[in-house]
Design a protein around this motif. Structure first.
Motif, PDB file in Angstrom:
ATOM      1  N   THR A   1      11.500  12.545  -7.876  1.00 21.27           N
ATOM      2  CA  THR A   1      12.386  13.706  -7.961  1.00 21.27           C
ATOM      3  C   THR A   1      13.044  13.996  -6.623  1.00 21.27           C
ATOM      4  N   ARG A   2      12.283  13.920  -5.563  1.00 20.40           N
ATOM      5  CA  ARG A   2      12.787  14.241  -4.220  1.00 20.40           C
ATOM      6  C   ARG A   2      13.450  13.047  -3.535  1.00 20.40           C
ATOM      7  N   LYS A   3      13.377  11.863  -4.152  1.00 19.23           N
ATOM      8  CA  LYS A   3      13.850  10.626  -3.500  1.00 19.23           C
ATOM      9  C   LYS A   3      13.190  10.492  -2.121  1.00 19.23           C
ATOM     10  N   ALA A   4      11.895  10.699  -2.121  1.00 16.60           N
ATOM     11  CA  ALA A   4      11.134  10.788  -0.873  1.00 16.60           C
ATOM     12  C   ALA A   4      10.479   9.464  -0.493  1.00 16.60           C
ATOM     13  N   LEU A   5      10.215   9.346   0.781  1.00 17.17           N
ATOM     14  CA  LEU A   5       9.495   8.212   1.350  1.00 17.17           C
ATOM     15  C   LEU A   5       8.210   8.752   1.961  1.00 17.17           C
ATOM     16  N   ILE A   6       7.076   8.162   1.593  1.00 15.34           N
ATOM     17  CA  ILE A   6       5.788   8.602   2.137  1.00 15.34           C
ATOM     18  C   ILE A   6       5.294   7.561   3.134  1.00 15.34           C
ATOM     19  N   LEU A   7       5.034   8.014   4.353  1.00 10.40           N
ATOM     20  CA  LEU A   7       4.568   7.151   5.429  1.00 10.40           C
ATOM     21  C   LEU A   7       3.181   7.600   5.868  1.00 10.40           C
ATOM     22  N   ALA A   8       2.271   6.654   6.071  1.00 10.62           N
ATOM     23  CA  ALA A   8       0.902   7.008   6.459  1.00 10.62           C
ATOM     24  C   ALA A   8       0.459   6.180   7.655  1.00 10.62           C
ATOM     25  N   HIS A   9      -0.104   6.860   8.627  1.00  9.54           N
ATOM     26  CA  HIS A   9      -0.640   6.154   9.785  1.00  9.54           C
ATOM     27  C   HIS A   9      -1.911   5.413   9.406  1.00  9.54           C
ATOM     28  N   ASN A  10      -2.199   4.356  10.171  1.00 13.49           N
ATOM     29  CA  ASN A  10      -3.377   3.522   9.919  1.00 13.49           C
ATOM     30  C   ASN A  10      -4.698   4.286  10.003  1.00 13.49           C
ATOM     31  N   TYR A  11      -4.699   5.474  10.608  1.00 16.34           N
ATOM     32  CA  TYR A  11      -5.933   6.233  10.786  1.00 16.34           C
ATOM     33  C   TYR A  11      -6.168   7.276   9.693  1.00 16.34           C
ATOM     34  N   THR A  12      -5.246   7.420   8.765  1.00 18.48           N
ATOM     35  CA  THR A  12      -5.414   8.454   7.740  1.00 18.48           C
ATOM     36  C   THR A  12      -6.459   8.033   6.702  1.00 18.48           C
ATOM     37  N   LEU A  13      -6.794   8.970   5.816  1.00 13.63           N
ATOM     38  CA  LEU A  13      -7.779   8.699   4.769  1.00 13.63           C
ATOM     39  C   LEU A  13      -7.336   7.538   3.871  1.00 13.63           C
ATOM     40  N   PRO A  14      -8.280   6.764   3.322  1.00 17.31           N
ATOM     41  CA  PRO A  14      -7.919   5.623   2.472  1.00 17.31           C
ATOM     42  C   PRO A  14      -6.982   5.989   1.325  1.00 17.31           C
ATOM     43  N   GLU A  15      -7.255   7.098   0.635  1.00 19.18           N
ATOM     44  CA  GLU A  15      -6.409   7.466  -0.501  1.00 19.18           C
ATOM     45  C   GLU A  15      -5.007   7.864  -0.067  1.00 19.18           C
ATOM     46  N   VAL A  16      -4.877   8.382   1.143  1.00 20.40           N
ATOM     47  CA  VAL A  16      -3.545   8.707   1.675  1.00 20.40           C
ATOM     48  C   VAL A  16      -2.776   7.419   1.962  1.00 20.40           C
TER      49      VAL A  16
ATOM     50  N   CYS B   1       2.496  11.246   7.147  1.00 12.04           N
ATOM     51  CA  CYS B   1       1.054  11.507   7.114  1.00 12.04           C
ATOM     52  C   CYS B   1       0.442  10.968   8.402  1.00 12.04           C
ATOM     53  N   GLY B   2       0.266  11.856   9.340  1.00 13.20           N
ATOM     54  CA  GLY B   2      -0.277  11.522  10.648  1.00 13.20           C
ATOM     55  C   GLY B   2      -0.383  12.803  11.434  1.00 13.20           C
ATOM     56  N   VAL B   3      -0.426  12.715  12.754  1.00 10.12           N
ATOM     57  CA  VAL B   3      -0.495  13.935  13.558  1.00 10.12           C
ATOM     58  C   VAL B   3       0.911  14.386  13.945  1.00 10.12           C
ATOM     59  N   ARG B   4       0.983  15.585  14.490  1.00  6.71           N
ATOM     60  CA  ARG B   4       2.249  16.288  14.664  1.00  6.71           C
ATOM     61  C   ARG B   4       3.306  15.486  15.435  1.00  6.71           C
ATOM     62  N   PHE B   5       2.933  14.897  16.588  1.00  5.44           N
ATOM     63  CA  PHE B   5       3.961  14.226  17.386  1.00  5.44           C
ATOM     64  C   PHE B   5       4.585  13.067  16.616  1.00  5.44           C
ATOM     65  N   MET B   6       3.846  12.461  15.703  1.00  4.19           N
ATOM     66  CA  MET B   6       4.376  11.351  14.910  1.00  4.19           C
ATOM     67  C   MET B   6       5.459  11.836  13.952  1.00  4.19           C
ATOM     68  N   ALA B   7       5.210  12.973  13.319  1.00  2.00           N
ATOM     69  CA  ALA B   7       6.223  13.553  12.437  1.00  2.00           C
ATOM     70  C   ALA B   7       7.451  13.957  13.230  1.00  2.00           C
ATOM     71  N   GLU B   8       7.237  14.460  14.456  1.00  5.61           N
ATOM     72  CA  GLU B   8       8.375  14.795  15.315  1.00  5.61           C
ATOM     73  C   GLU B   8       9.193  13.558  15.657  1.00  5.61           C
ATOM     74  N   THR B   9       8.515  12.445  15.945  1.00  8.30           N
ATOM     75  CA  THR B   9       9.231  11.213  16.267  1.00  8.30           C
ATOM     76  C   THR B   9      10.054  10.736  15.080  1.00  8.30           C
ATOM     77  N   ALA B  10       9.512  10.888  13.874  1.00 10.62           N
ATOM     78  CA  ALA B  10      10.282  10.537  12.681  1.00 10.62           C
ATOM     79  C   ALA B  10      11.533  11.399  12.572  1.00 10.62           C
ATOM     80  N   LYS B  11      11.420  12.675  12.895  1.00  4.13           N
ATOM     81  CA  LYS B  11      12.584  13.564  12.862  1.00  4.13           C
ATOM     82  C   LYS B  11      13.596  13.177  13.931  1.00  4.13           C
ATOM     83  N   ILE B  12      13.116  12.796  15.099  1.00  2.41           N
ATOM     84  CA  ILE B  12      14.013  12.376  16.190  1.00  2.41           C
ATOM     85  C   ILE B  12      14.826  11.161  15.769  1.00  2.41           C
ATOM     86  N   LEU B  13      14.187  10.208  15.092  1.00  2.00           N
ATOM     87  CA  LEU B  13      14.873   8.976  14.692  1.00  2.00           C
ATOM     88  C   LEU B  13      15.585   9.104  13.348  1.00  2.00           C
TER      89      LEU B  13
END
Length: 300
Positions: free
Chosen positions: A14-29, A57-69
């Protein structure tokens, strides 16, 4: 869990969204994500895909970097309290003050810094390319490496290159001690021990290899060795085991865990997609200034 997986898949369409997860997140994530990787790798993937909505799906600075790029995308960070203590050890005010006091010193920042701090530095690097970035600089150039003093010390030693080091560290990797590697060798005598370069220099010197998360994933696939002890946050073991079913992977003991990475859950992913909540907001000026040291790194 299957129900919430299905909810997320429907909301993603519905949102045409992309989900990104860092290697350190929970397995189900990791399993619900479109792509799993390290922070910069995922941010570049987001920029290439151009999705209107990105769930990082990661810590704050990672989401900020995604916004920057990807400034034109809505970037959602499922848990805004999921921060990085190391990134917070180099607040922008302190970095600007250092720059004023040392105008002839080049400030090289690990990408594990806040967007605000990136606006005050000259160049970025990752754990995977830090040695190449530092080696590209003139030998007479004075350098302050921030915020991770351990990564900086390991790079300095590898290159025989003196640098000033910020007094920052990753609490999760800092808890790994040389004795932990000695115990692992006794418990798994045939295994290769891989550690992250955010670890203490004494730990790196005892390991077989010091590699970024991306470097570890590539190495274990290509190595003829069938057994590994992994000295980084335990979330990466899920992906290693999925991608290498014929090989054995052991965490160090005690198991390294980043509590902030584990704050991201399926419920929080569902909720932010449903409500378009937890949006990462950065001013155009912050995006412009923070992108400059990243672009300089990519140009190298």
């Amino acid at each position: 869990m299957q129900d919430i997986f299905q909810e997320i898949q429907e909301l993603k369409k519905t949102r045409k969204a992309l989900i990104l997860a860092h290697n350190y997140t929970l397995p189900e994530v990791q399993d619900v994500a479109d792509f799993t990787g390290d922070s910069l790798e995922l941010s570049r993937k987001a920029a290439q895909c151009g999705a209107p909505v990105i769930v990082f799906c990661g810590v704050r600075f990672m989401a900020e970097t995604a916004k920057i790029l990807s400034p034109g995308s809505i970037v959602l960070h499922p848990d805004p309290t999921s921060g990085c203590p190391m990134a917070d050890m180099a607040p922008v005010e302190a970095v600007r003050k250092y720059r004023e006091q040392h105008p002839d010193t080049l400030l090289v920042a690990y990408v594990n810094t806040t967007a605000a701090t990136k606006t005050a530095v000259d160049l970025c690097c990752t754990s995977g390319n830090a040695e190449r970035v530092i080696a590209s600089l003139p030998k007479e150039q004075k350098i302050m490496f921030l915020p991770d003093g351990d990564l900086g010390a390991n790079v300095s030693r590898a290159l025989n290159r003196p640098m000033e080091l910020w007094e920052g560290y990753c609490p999760t990797h800092y808890r790994i001690h040389p004795d932990d590697l000695d115990k692992a060798r006794k418990a798994h005598p045939g295994a290769e021990i891989l550690v992250h370069p955010e670890c203490l220099p004494a730990v790196v010197q005892k390991a077989d290899k010091a590699l970024s998360t991306g470097g570890m994933l590539k190495y274990v696939q290509e190595s003829p060795c069938r057994e590994f002890v992994i000295g980084t946050e335990c979330g990466i073991l899920h992906r290693m085991r999925k991608e290498n079913p014929g090989k054995a992977f052991h965490p160090l003991e005690p198991v390294p865990v980043c509590p902030n990475m584990k704050k991201i859950t399926l419920e929080k992913i569902r909720n932010c997609l449903r409500d378009l909540s937890c949006q990462v907001e950065l001013s155009p000026e912050t995006i412009r200034m923070a992108r400059t040291p990243i672009d300089k790194m990519l140009a190298l």
